[in-house]
Design a protein around this motif. Structure first.
Motif, mmCIF file in Angstrom:
data_model
loop_
_atom_site.group_PDB
_atom_site.id
_atom_site.type_symbol
_atom_site.label_atom_id
_atom_site.label_comp_id
_atom_site.label_asym_id
_atom_site.label_seq_id
_atom_site.Cartn_x
_atom_site.Cartn_y
_atom_site.Cartn_z
ATOM 1 N N GLU A 141 -75.527 27.518 59.600
ATOM 2 C CA GLU A 141 -75.488 28.286 58.355
ATOM 3 C C GLU A 141 -76.636 29.280 58.298
ATOM 4 O OE1 GLU A 141 -73.445 25.365 55.066
ATOM 5 O OE2 GLU A 141 -75.375 24.746 55.892
ATOM 6 N N HIS A 142 -77.810 28.859 58.761
ATOM 7 C CA HIS A 142 -78.947 29.788 58.806
ATOM 8 C C HIS A 142 -78.639 30.964 59.741
ATOM 9 C CE1 HIS A 142 -81.709 27.661 56.290
ATOM 10 N NE2 HIS A 142 -81.705 26.578 57.025
ATOM 11 N N ASP A 143 -78.021 30.673 60.870
ATOM 12 C CA ASP A 143 -77.690 31.738 61.817
ATOM 13 C C ASP A 143 -76.695 32.714 61.205
ATOM 14 O OD1 ASP A 143 -79.358 30.670 63.715
ATOM 15 O OD2 ASP A 143 -77.772 29.620 64.819
ATOM 16 N N ARG A 144 -75.735 32.188 60.448
ATOM 17 C CA ARG A 144 -74.747 33.061 59.817
ATOM 18 C C ARG A 144 -75.397 33.962 58.775
ATOM 19 N NH1 ARG A 144 -71.249 30.551 56.777
ATOM 20 N NH2 ARG A 144 -69.753 32.261 56.809
ATOM 21 N N ARG A 145 -76.393 33.433 58.076
ATOM 22 C CA ARG A 145 -77.113 34.253 57.097
ATOM 23 C C ARG A 145 -77.838 35.406 57.798
ATOM 24 N NH1 ARG A 145 -77.469 32.759 51.935
ATOM 25 N NH2 ARG A 145 -76.839 30.641 51.381
ATOM 26 N N ILE A 146 -78.414 35.120 58.942
ATOM 27 C CA ILE A 146 -79.110 36.169 59.693
ATOM 28 C C ILE A 146 -78.120 37.198 60.207
ATOM 29 C CG2 ILE A 146 -80.535 36.672 61.702
ATOM 30 C CD1 ILE A 146 -81.955 35.267 59.335
ATOM 31 N N GLU A 147 -76.971 36.756 60.686
ATOM 32 C CA GLU A 147 -75.942 37.688 61.145
ATOM 33 C C GLU A 147 -75.508 38.617 60.015
ATOM 34 O OE1 GLU A 147 -72.757 35.370 62.692
ATOM 35 O OE2 GLU A 147 -73.929 34.538 64.344
ATOM 36 N N LEU A 148 -75.344 38.049 58.834
ATOM 37 C CA LEU A 148 -74.951 38.847 57.680
ATOM 38 C C LEU A 148 -76.022 39.877 57.344
ATOM 39 C CD1 LEU A 148 -73.098 39.444 55.266
ATOM 40 C CD2 LEU A 148 -74.255 37.603 54.026
ATOM 41 N N LYS A 149 -77.283 39.449 57.399
ATOM 42 C CA LYS A 149 -78.372 40.374 57.066
ATOM 43 C C LYS A 149 -78.456 41.511 58.080
ATOM 44 C CE LYS A 149 -81.643 39.177 54.630
ATOM 45 N NZ LYS A 149 -82.740 38.451 53.958
ATOM 46 N N LEU A 150 -78.331 41.186 59.341
ATOM 47 C CA LEU A 150 -78.403 42.222 60.368
ATOM 48 C C LEU A 150 -77.227 43.196 60.255
ATOM 49 C CD1 LEU A 150 -79.571 40.111 63.451
ATOM 50 C CD2 LEU A 150 -80.962 41.548 61.947
ATOM 51 N N GLN A 151 -76.076 42.673 59.885
ATOM 52 C CA GLN A 151 -74.917 43.534 59.666
ATOM 53 C C GLN A 151 -75.178 44.466 58.493
ATOM 54 O OE1 GLN A 151 -72.294 43.506 61.662
ATOM 55 N NE2 GLN A 151 -71.098 45.049 60.574
ATOM 56 N N ARG A 152 -75.761 43.920 57.456
ATOM 57 C CA ARG A 152 -76.087 44.692 56.256
ATOM 58 C C ARG A 152 -77.067 45.816 56.572
ATOM 59 N NH1 ARG A 152 -79.956 41.817 51.935
ATOM 60 N NH2 ARG A 152 -80.589 43.651 50.764
ATOM 61 N N GLN A 153 -77.986 45.573 57.493
ATOM 62 C CA GLN A 153 -79.022 46.554 57.813
ATOM 63 C C GLN A 153 -78.491 47.775 58.557
ATOM 64 O OE1 GLN A 153 -82.018 44.343 59.938
ATOM 65 N NE2 GLN A 153 -82.777 43.298 58.105
ATOM 66 N N LYS A 154 -77.258 47.715 59.015
ATOM 67 C CA LYS A 154 -76.696 48.834 59.774
ATOM 68 C C LYS A 154 -76.548 50.095 58.940
ATOM 69 C CE LYS A 154 -74.259 46.108 63.269
ATOM 70 N NZ LYS A 154 -72.936 45.779 63.870
ATOM 71 N N ILE A 155 -76.596 49.984 57.615
ATOM 72 C CA ILE A 155 -76.507 51.192 56.788
ATOM 73 C C ILE A 155 -77.704 52.105 57.016
ATOM 74 C CG2 ILE A 155 -75.156 50.011 55.006
ATOM 75 C CD1 ILE A 155 -77.675 50.012 53.252
#
Length: 293
Positions: free
Chosen positions: A146-160
């Protein structure tokens, strides 16, 4: 809030429906309107987020037509019930964040963002290790997956910030104390400060530091906030500015002109007394160097 313009919940509702129609179906506005037994103009106004009465049963039917999962239809209904409120807090925050991603959708669609953080590095500019350290403290019962998924989401979000087409412009001011507050360990902080210094060289990102020695430029302590501005749509009309105010127990979304003016004034004052971008970058690198010793 004036009925002459769309509220934040209504705009988010319309934007979500438009994306579902365009990305998940081959339906035109006319086809959806016909299936809903609405006029084309009424449905077009709905997607633009303009004022108008929408019943719960309308959203249930729309969910069927656009193949929207039931849990997201429920989130749409909760969001529609907030239409007309000046601001809205956190009673439904878990639901909206899980199923509707209100803030991330605003963030994705924003043309520019002015950010003030007196406490920590904002999520858009956090390294994976910095973010993971905070997540493990805030979500102690979650699994490693779950922690890894949160990081994946954050990194995806940072692509803007780095996308080729129209990356969002960010003007960030950090309080100097953020640089000296150790998150994780010295190695984590060193990498985080290097990341900030590097990102600050991008043409769409300005990072400044508010020195501790200037005290309280607004005469009081002001918590973190983000001012989000949007480009005009195809009709030449820009969505109203939104001020996102983050709190531990609940968040606020402010749209009233008086509130926006006050936060713009606060941001301008903070930016004026902060170090410039070049001096801030030098300070980031100096603190990083000191950590490495």
């Amino acid at each position: 809030m004036s009925e002459a313009r769309a509220s934040l919940p209504r705009r988010q509702l319309g934007r979500f429906a438009r994306r579902q129609r365009e990305e998940n179906t081959s339906l035109t506005q006319e086809a959806v309107a016909s299936a809903m037994q609405w006029s084309h103009s009424k449905y077009a106004r709905f997607e633009r987020g303009e004022p108008g009465k929408v019943l719960d049963r309308d959203l249930v039917e729309l969910g069927k037509i656009l193949e929207i999962p039931e849990h997201q239809v429920a989130a749409m209904i909760e969001l529609a019930q907030q239409v007309g409120e000046k601001t809205w807090y956190n009673p439904y925050n878990d639901l909206i964040r899980a199923n509707f991603d209100v803030y991330m959708r605003l963030e994705t669609d924003a043309y520019s963002m002015a950010i003030w953080r007196p406490d920590l590095v904002p999520g858009l500019l956090q390294t994976a290790d910095y973010a993971k350290t905070l997540n493990r403290i805030y979500f102690p019962k979650e699994s490693e997956e779950e922690h890894d998924r949160r990081i994946e989401l954050k990194l995806q979000r940072q692509k803007i910030l780095t996308r080729k087409k129209s990356p969002v412009a960010v003007d960030l001011v950090l309080h100097e104390s953020v640089l000296h507050t150790i998150v994780g360990n010295e190695a984590v902080m060193s990498a985080q400060l290097r990341h900030l210094a590097d990102m600050g060289t991008r043409p769409n990102i300005t990072i400044r530091v508010l020195p501790s020695k200037v005290g309280f430029p607004l005469g009081m302590a002001v918590g973190p906030f983000v001012i989000l501005d949007f480009e005009p749509n195809t009709h030449g009309v820009a969505e109203p500015t939104v001020v996102y105010v983050e709190n531990y127990t609940g968040d606020m979304y402010l749209e009233e002109e008086a509130d926006v003016r006050r936060y713009r004034s606060a941001a301008a004052t903070i930016q004026r007394v902060a170090l410039d971008a070049v001096a801030s970058r030098a300070l980031l690198r100096k603190v990083r160097k000191d950590l490495a010793q």
